[in-house]
Scaffold this motif. Structure first.
Motif, PDB file in Angstrom:
ATOM      1  N   GLY A   1      38.777  31.288  40.839  1.00 50.10           N
ATOM      2  CA  GLY A   1      39.815  32.286  40.573  1.00 50.10           C
ATOM      3  C   GLY A   1      40.061  33.159  41.796  1.00 50.10           C
ATOM      4  O   GLY A   1      41.216  33.505  42.102  1.00 50.10           O
ATOM      5  N   LYS A   2      38.983  33.508  42.504  1.00 48.60           N
ATOM      6  CA  LYS A   2      39.112  34.304  43.731  1.00 48.60           C
ATOM      7  C   LYS A   2      39.854  33.513  44.809  1.00 48.60           C
ATOM      8  O   LYS A   2      40.683  34.060  45.542  1.00 48.60           O
ATOM      9  N   VAL A   3      39.539  32.207  44.891  1.00 51.94           N
ATOM     10  CA  VAL A   3      40.209  31.348  45.872  1.00 51.94           C
ATOM     11  C   VAL A   3      41.698  31.269  45.561  1.00 51.94           C
ATOM     12  O   VAL A   3      42.546  31.330  46.458  1.00 51.94           O
ATOM     13  N   ARG A   4      42.017  31.155  44.284  1.00 50.50           N
ATOM     14  CA  ARG A   4      43.423  31.078  43.870  1.00 50.50           C
ATOM     15  C   ARG A   4      44.160  32.373  44.218  1.00 50.50           C
ATOM     16  O   ARG A   4      45.312  32.331  44.673  1.00 50.50           O
ATOM     17  N   GLU A   5      43.500  33.517  44.016  1.00 47.66           N
ATOM     18  CA  GLU A   5      44.116  34.809  44.356  1.00 47.66           C
ATOM     19  C   GLU A   5      44.411  34.881  45.858  1.00 47.66           C
ATOM     20  O   GLU A   5      45.493  35.328  46.265  1.00 47.66           O
ATOM     21  N   VAL A   6      43.444  34.464  46.675  1.00 50.19           N
ATOM     22  CA  VAL A   6      43.617  34.481  48.131  1.00 50.19           C
ATOM     23  C   VAL A   6      44.768  33.570  48.538  1.00 50.19           C
ATOM     24  O   VAL A   6      45.615  33.936  49.366  1.00 50.19           O
ATOM     25  N   THR A   7      44.813  32.390  47.943  1.00 47.87           N
ATOM     26  CA  THR A   7      45.850  31.404  48.271  1.00 47.87           C
ATOM     27  C   THR A   7      47.230  31.907  47.863  1.00 47.87           C
ATOM     28  O   THR A   7      48.202  31.787  48.623  1.00 47.87           O
ATOM     29  N   LYS A   8      47.322  32.475  46.672  1.00 44.30           N
ATOM     30  CA  LYS A   8      48.590  33.021  46.191  1.00 44.30           C
ATOM     31  C   LYS A   8      49.074  34.154  47.088  1.00 44.30           C
ATOM     32  O   LYS A   8      50.268  34.243  47.425  1.00 44.30           O
TER      33      LYS A   8
ATOM     34  N   GLY B   1      36.365  18.741  42.856  1.00 46.71           N
ATOM     35  CA  GLY B   1      37.503  18.659  43.761  1.00 46.71           C
ATOM     36  C   GLY B   1      38.824  18.572  43.023  1.00 46.71           C
ATOM     37  O   GLY B   1      39.812  19.211  43.407  1.00 46.71           O
ATOM     38  N   LEU B   2      38.845  17.781  41.955  1.00 47.04           N
ATOM     39  CA  LEU B   2      40.063  17.662  41.140  1.00 47.04           C
ATOM     40  C   LEU B   2      40.411  18.988  40.470  1.00 47.04           C
ATOM     41  O   LEU B   2      41.571  19.410  40.458  1.00 47.04           O
ATOM     42  N   PHE B   3      39.385  19.652  39.920  1.00 43.95           N
ATOM     43  CA  PHE B   3      39.600  20.944  39.262  1.00 43.95           C
ATOM     44  C   PHE B   3      40.187  21.952  40.248  1.00 43.95           C
ATOM     45  O   PHE B   3      41.163  22.660  39.940  1.00 43.95           O
ATOM     46  N   LEU B   4      39.607  22.020  41.444  1.00 45.18           N
ATOM     47  CA  LEU B   4      40.079  22.972  42.455  1.00 45.18           C
ATOM     48  C   LEU B   4      41.478  22.620  42.939  1.00 45.18           C
ATOM     49  O   LEU B   4      42.306  23.505  43.175  1.00 45.18           O
ATOM     50  N   THR B   5      41.749  21.319  43.082  1.00 44.45           N
ATOM     51  CA  THR B   5      43.079  20.878  43.503  1.00 44.45           C
ATOM     52  C   THR B   5      44.139  21.309  42.490  1.00 44.45           C
ATOM     53  O   THR B   5      45.214  21.798  42.858  1.00 44.45           O
ATOM     54  N   ILE B   6      43.822  21.146  41.209  1.00 45.37           N
ATOM     55  CA  ILE B   6      44.745  21.559  40.142  1.00 45.37           C
ATOM     56  C   ILE B   6      44.890  23.077  40.127  1.00 45.37           C
ATOM     57  O   ILE B   6      46.001  23.618  40.005  1.00 45.37           O
ATOM     58  N   GLN B   7      43.751  23.786  40.237  1.00 42.55           N
ATOM     59  CA  GLN B   7      43.757  25.250  40.243  1.00 42.55           C
ATOM     60  C   GLN B   7      44.640  25.802  41.365  1.00 42.55           C
ATOM     61  O   GLN B   7      45.304  26.823  41.195  1.00 42.55           O
ATOM     62  N   LEU B   8      44.626  25.101  42.493  1.00 42.78           N
ATOM     63  CA  LEU B   8      45.365  25.573  43.666  1.00 42.78           C
ATOM     64  C   LEU B   8      46.759  24.976  43.758  1.00 42.78           C
ATOM     65  O   LEU B   8      47.428  25.074  44.783  1.00 42.78           O
ATOM     66  N   GLY B   9      47.195  24.344  42.675  1.00 40.85           N
ATOM     67  CA  GLY B   9      48.566  23.839  42.607  1.00 40.85           C
ATOM     68  C   GLY B   9      48.865  22.703  43.560  1.00 40.85           C
ATOM     69  O   GLY B   9      49.986  22.605  44.070  1.00 40.85           O
ATOM     70  N   PHE B  10      47.832  21.843  43.832  1.00 43.50           N
ATOM     71  CA  PHE B  10      48.006  20.686  44.716  1.00 43.50           C
ATOM     72  C   PHE B  10      48.539  21.125  46.089  1.00 43.50           C
ATOM     73  O   PHE B  10      49.388  20.475  46.683  1.00 43.50           O
ATOM     74  N   PHE B  11      47.990  22.250  46.573  1.00 37.62           N
ATOM     75  CA  PHE B  11      48.500  22.854  47.816  1.00 37.62           C
ATOM     76  C   PHE B  11      48.406  21.899  49.002  1.00 37.62           C
ATOM     77  O   PHE B  11      49.249  21.949  49.913  1.00 37.62           O
ATOM     78  N   GLN B  12      47.361  21.026  49.033  1.00 40.29           N
ATOM     79  CA  GLN B  12      47.197  20.150  50.198  1.00 40.29           C
ATOM     80  C   GLN B  12      48.317  19.130  50.328  1.00 40.29           C
ATOM     81  O   GLN B  12      48.541  18.584  51.417  1.00 40.29           O
TER      82      GLN B  12
ATOM     83  N   GLY C   1      38.745  15.962  48.154  1.00 34.38           N
ATOM     84  CA  GLY C   1      37.739  16.839  48.733  1.00 34.38           C
ATOM     85  C   GLY C   1      38.317  17.971  49.559  1.00 34.38           C
ATOM     86  O   GLY C   1      37.636  18.970  49.807  1.00 34.38           O
ATOM     87  N   ILE C   2      39.568  17.831  49.968  1.00 31.47           N
ATOM     88  CA  ILE C   2      40.226  18.903  50.719  1.00 31.47           C
ATOM     89  C   ILE C   2      40.208  20.205  49.921  1.00 31.47           C
ATOM     90  O   ILE C   2      39.993  21.288  50.477  1.00 31.47           O
ATOM     91  N   GLY C   3      40.425  20.111  48.608  1.00 35.05           N
ATOM     92  CA  GLY C   3      40.416  21.300  47.760  1.00 35.05           C
ATOM     93  C   GLY C   3      39.072  22.008  47.794  1.00 35.05           C
ATOM     94  O   GLY C   3      38.995  23.243  47.827  1.00 35.05           O
ATOM     95  N   THR C   4      37.987  21.223  47.806  1.00 30.59           N
ATOM     96  CA  THR C   4      36.645  21.799  47.839  1.00 30.59           C
ATOM     97  C   THR C   4      36.359  22.427  49.194  1.00 30.59           C
ATOM     98  O   THR C   4      35.856  23.557  49.276  1.00 30.59           O
TER      99      THR C   4
END
Length: 454
Positions: free
Chosen positions: A434-441, A28-39, A108-111
């Motif tokens: 990486g795919k999730v980050r592309e979609v989010t961006k 969850g922490l890794f994904l949160t960081i990857q997604l730039g703390f979007f939540q 867990g929101i990131g996950t």
């Protein structure tokens, strides 16, 4: 059999200790960081896109409205754990456990967001023309791990047999205690009600859950707020207990045996991790059917799930217990009765028992309906649409058997099978981050500016 049961128990206890806690929190922490703390950065926008658009039918391809898909997913997470699990966490970890429950929910929101995004991105149409998706699809199509996808699907398909039995037994026991109805009668009643919905497919499930889930949540929250209002002078003290004892031990008092900081962290994390099912992989199965024109927009509904399930409903349960003081007088062995006892201080023992029994009954009905759908989709993925109908009958039989406490040895495999589901799912989500980050961006670059103007 005893030796096998003991071995399964030991392996399950090990996996659901530090290994899975580290995997889920670390992931969850890794994904949160990857997604730039979007939540945190975009929370107002996420709330506007979810709470502000609950009646929207959405735009794009799909089988259910975004809200129907979300209430279907919520049906499997909203259940006895919200009413029983929180008291257990407080009984064993003290009030400070709630702080750690909140923290892990935010992580867990990131996950949950990532799972839902992938569920939409890699979904496909089945032979009935309905959209289907979930971890088995994004593991197979996104990573090419066919064998891992089949292991995930088979483990979840079998796990739902045990899960259905446990759910059925919990409500049969509660109904017997409150109304004296024999467990067999409750089991048959539940099986009939579930069958009426399940045989209608995902569209019927969506229509039922979009009405029942909000109604149940409102009834529970309103009744909880009434109890809290009667004890409103204790609200500041309750929050004080949560924050103070998240970082320091609390000595024994009355029925409370005392708890250290480690216990507060352990039980708070466990409650936060398990209440909203972030990382379990079930939510994207329901969300994959949603009408939507961008995976990120449906991902926001995954965020909505965590907010409603953990940050709102579980918090209401915690405040009911802390403001009434029942956590000080009821020991850990009887923690599951704390909410009923707290309600009885305002509504009386008879009415409080009826309220909790009805809410639990409806929670279990909707939970079982949706997890049976999840199981059917695993059978469909593995063996085709015909197999899904066979598994539906197996699950309905399991409801009746579980209600009377039959085949309890099967229940011992529940946690082990769930671990076999969680581990490959979280690893797959991390590999596909990486795919999730592309979609989010893409969403925040191309859609977000337009949505803000609406």
């Amino acid at each position: 059999m005893d030796a096998l049961t003991k071995w399964v128990g030991n392996v399950s206890d090990f996996l659901w200790g530090m290994p899975i806690i580290i995997l889920l929190i670390g992931g969850g922490l890794f994904l949160t960081i990857q997604l730039g703390f979007f939540q945190f950065r975009y929370m107002p926008h996420i709330l506007h896109q979810t709470f502000g658009k609950m009646l929207s039918k959405g735009s794009g391809d799909g089988t259910l409205t975004p809200f129907q898909a979300t209430t279907s997913a919520l049906a499997s997470t909203m259940g006895a754990a919200n009413i029983v699990g929180v008291p257990v966490a407080i009984a064993l970890g003290g009030p400070g456990a709630i702080f750690w429950m909140w923290l892990v929910a935010l992580i867990g929101i990131g996950t949950k967001y990532s799972e839902v995004v992938l569920g939409i991105k890699y979904r496909e149409k089945n032979t009935a023309g309905e959209y289907v998706g979930g971890p088995m699809y994004y593991i197979k199509k996104g990573l090419g791990w066919k064998k891992v996808a089949y292991v995930f699907a088979f483990a979840l398909m079998i796990e739902i047999i045990a899960s259905t039995m446990v759910q059925s037994n919990s409500i049969a026991t509660t109904i017997e205690g409150s109304f004296g109805l024999p467990p067999l009668v409750t089991g048959i009643l539940v099986a009939v009600l579930v069958a009426l919905v399940a045989f209608g497919g995902i569209k019927t499930i969506g229509r039922v859950t979009e009405k029942l889930i909000p109604s149940m949540v409102v009834v529970y929250i309103v009744s909880a707020l009434i109890v809290i209002a009667f004890n409103f002078t204790e609200i500041p003290a309750a929050f004080g207990l949560i924050f103070e004892y998240a970082f320091q031990p609390l000595s024994a008092a009355g029925g409370f045996a005392g708890a250290g900081v480690a216990a507060a962290i352990r039980w708070g994390l466990a409650r936060g991790l398990y209440s909203n099912e972030a990382g379990i992989g079930t939510a994207p199965i329901a969300h994959a059917a949603a009408v939507n024109n961008h995976p990120a927009k449906q991902g926001f509904w995954g965020v909505f799930e965590v907010i409603v399930d953990t940050l709102i409903v579980c918090t209401m349960t915690a405040l009911v217990i802390l403001t009434t003081g029942v956590w000080k007088v009821i020991d850990a062995d009887n923690a599951s009765s704390m909410v009923t006892e707290a309600y009885s201080t305002v509504f009386g023992s008879t009415v409080s028992g009826i309220i909790i029994s009805i809410v639990l009954f409806l929670f279990v009905i909707t939970t079982v309906v949706v997890i049976i759908y999840y199981g059917e989709k695993q059978a469909e993925f593995l063996f085709g649409t015909g197999a899904s109908k066979v598994m539906r009958m197996v699950y309905l039989l399991a409801i009746v058997v579980g209600a009377v406490g039959g085949l309890k040895f099967v229940w011992e495999f529940l946690d082990l099978l769930l671990a076999i589901v969680v581990i490959p799912n979280v690893i797959a989500v991390l590999f596909l981050s990486g795919k999730v980050r592309e979609v989010t961006k893409d969403y925040f670059t191309n859609f977000y500016p337009l949505e803000r103007k609406k």
